[in-house]
Design a protein around this motif. Structure first.
Motif, mmCIF file in Angstrom:
data_model
loop_
_atom_site.group_PDB
_atom_site.id
_atom_site.type_symbol
_atom_site.label_atom_id
_atom_site.label_comp_id
_atom_site.label_asym_id
_atom_site.label_seq_id
_atom_site.Cartn_x
_atom_site.Cartn_y
_atom_site.Cartn_z
ATOM 1 N N PRO A 152 34.035 -13.784 -19.621
ATOM 2 C CA PRO A 152 33.038 -14.009 -18.567
ATOM 3 C C PRO A 152 33.232 -15.364 -17.894
ATOM 4 O O PRO A 152 33.112 -15.481 -16.683
ATOM 5 C CB PRO A 152 31.700 -13.948 -19.293
ATOM 6 N N LEU A 153 33.560 -16.381 -18.673
ATOM 7 C CA LEU A 153 33.760 -17.713 -18.114
ATOM 8 C C LEU A 153 35.004 -17.728 -17.233
ATOM 9 O O LEU A 153 34.999 -18.307 -16.149
ATOM 10 C CB LEU A 153 33.869 -18.746 -19.230
ATOM 11 N N GLU A 203 37.314 -18.157 -11.814
ATOM 12 C CA GLU A 203 38.174 -17.559 -10.795
ATOM 13 C C GLU A 203 37.415 -17.246 -9.509
ATOM 14 O O GLU A 203 38.002 -17.223 -8.428
ATOM 15 C CB GLU A 203 38.841 -16.294 -11.332
ATOM 16 N N SER A 204 36.110 -17.025 -9.610
ATOM 17 C CA SER A 204 35.314 -16.705 -8.428
ATOM 18 C C SER A 204 34.954 -17.940 -7.603
ATOM 19 O O SER A 204 34.480 -17.823 -6.482
ATOM 20 C CB SER A 204 34.026 -15.976 -8.840
ATOM 21 N N LEU A 205 35.196 -19.137 -8.153
ATOM 22 C CA LEU A 205 34.841 -20.372 -7.452
ATOM 23 C C LEU A 205 35.872 -20.718 -6.379
ATOM 24 O O LEU A 205 37.053 -20.466 -6.539
ATOM 25 C CB LEU A 205 34.755 -21.536 -8.447
ATOM 26 N N VAL A 206 35.385 -21.354 -5.311
ATOM 27 C CA VAL A 206 36.311 -21.889 -4.308
ATOM 28 C C VAL A 206 36.913 -23.167 -4.880
ATOM 29 O O VAL A 206 36.359 -23.756 -5.817
ATOM 30 C CB VAL A 206 35.590 -22.151 -2.962
ATOM 31 N N PRO A 207 38.067 -23.617 -4.370
ATOM 32 C CA PRO A 207 38.747 -24.778 -4.950
ATOM 33 C C PRO A 207 37.863 -26.021 -5.131
ATOM 34 O O PRO A 207 37.951 -26.700 -6.157
ATOM 35 C CB PRO A 207 39.888 -25.052 -3.969
ATOM 36 N N GLU A 208 36.992 -26.309 -4.174
ATOM 37 C CA GLU A 208 36.128 -27.485 -4.290
ATOM 38 C C GLU A 208 35.172 -27.350 -5.478
ATOM 39 O O GLU A 208 34.917 -28.312 -6.196
ATOM 40 C CB GLU A 208 35.315 -27.705 -2.995
ATOM 41 N N GLU A 209 34.654 -26.136 -5.682
ATOM 42 C CA GLU A 209 33.749 -25.901 -6.808
ATOM 43 C C GLU A 209 34.491 -25.997 -8.133
ATOM 44 O O GLU A 209 33.964 -26.531 -9.106
ATOM 45 C CB GLU A 209 33.077 -24.531 -6.678
ATOM 46 N N ARG A 210 35.730 -25.500 -8.167
ATOM 47 C CA ARG A 210 36.534 -25.599 -9.397
ATOM 48 C C ARG A 210 36.785 -27.061 -9.755
ATOM 49 O O ARG A 210 36.695 -27.446 -10.916
ATOM 50 C CB ARG A 210 37.880 -24.897 -9.220
#
Length: 90
Positions: free
Chosen positions: A58-59, A64-71
């Motif tokens: 799940p993590l 993987e669903s995050l945009v690069p800035e969020e990652r």
């Protein structure tokens, strides 16, 4: 359930009342999403995986669903927590 009122802190933080966490089975580490419409905020407990094969799946899906800035922001937060000793493996 009766209406429960809380005061928003200076940093924009608020604690979800115990009664609500208990009723909705919300625990530390759960992922919540927020949606704002008009004058209403909806908080939803998210289920990221319906048929996970491992605890990390799940993590992994979430990251993987995050945009690069969020990652990048997530990684910085995890590294800060690691330095404080709150997270062991990053």
């Amino acid at each position: 359930m009766n209406k429960i009122v809380r005061v928003l802190g200076k940093k924009g933080r608020i604690t979800i009342p115990y009664e609500i966490r208990l009723a909705l089975n919300i625990r530390s580490g759960d992922i919540l999403s927020f949606d704002a419409k008009g004058n209403t905020i909806t908080v939803t407990k998210e289920k990221l995986c319906d048929d996970c094969k491992s605890e990390s799946e799940p993590l992994d899906s979430f990251v993987e669903s995050l945009v690069p800035e969020e990652r990048e922001r997530l990684l910085k937060t995890l590294m800060r927590l690691k330095r404080k000793g709150a997270v062991k493996n990053v």
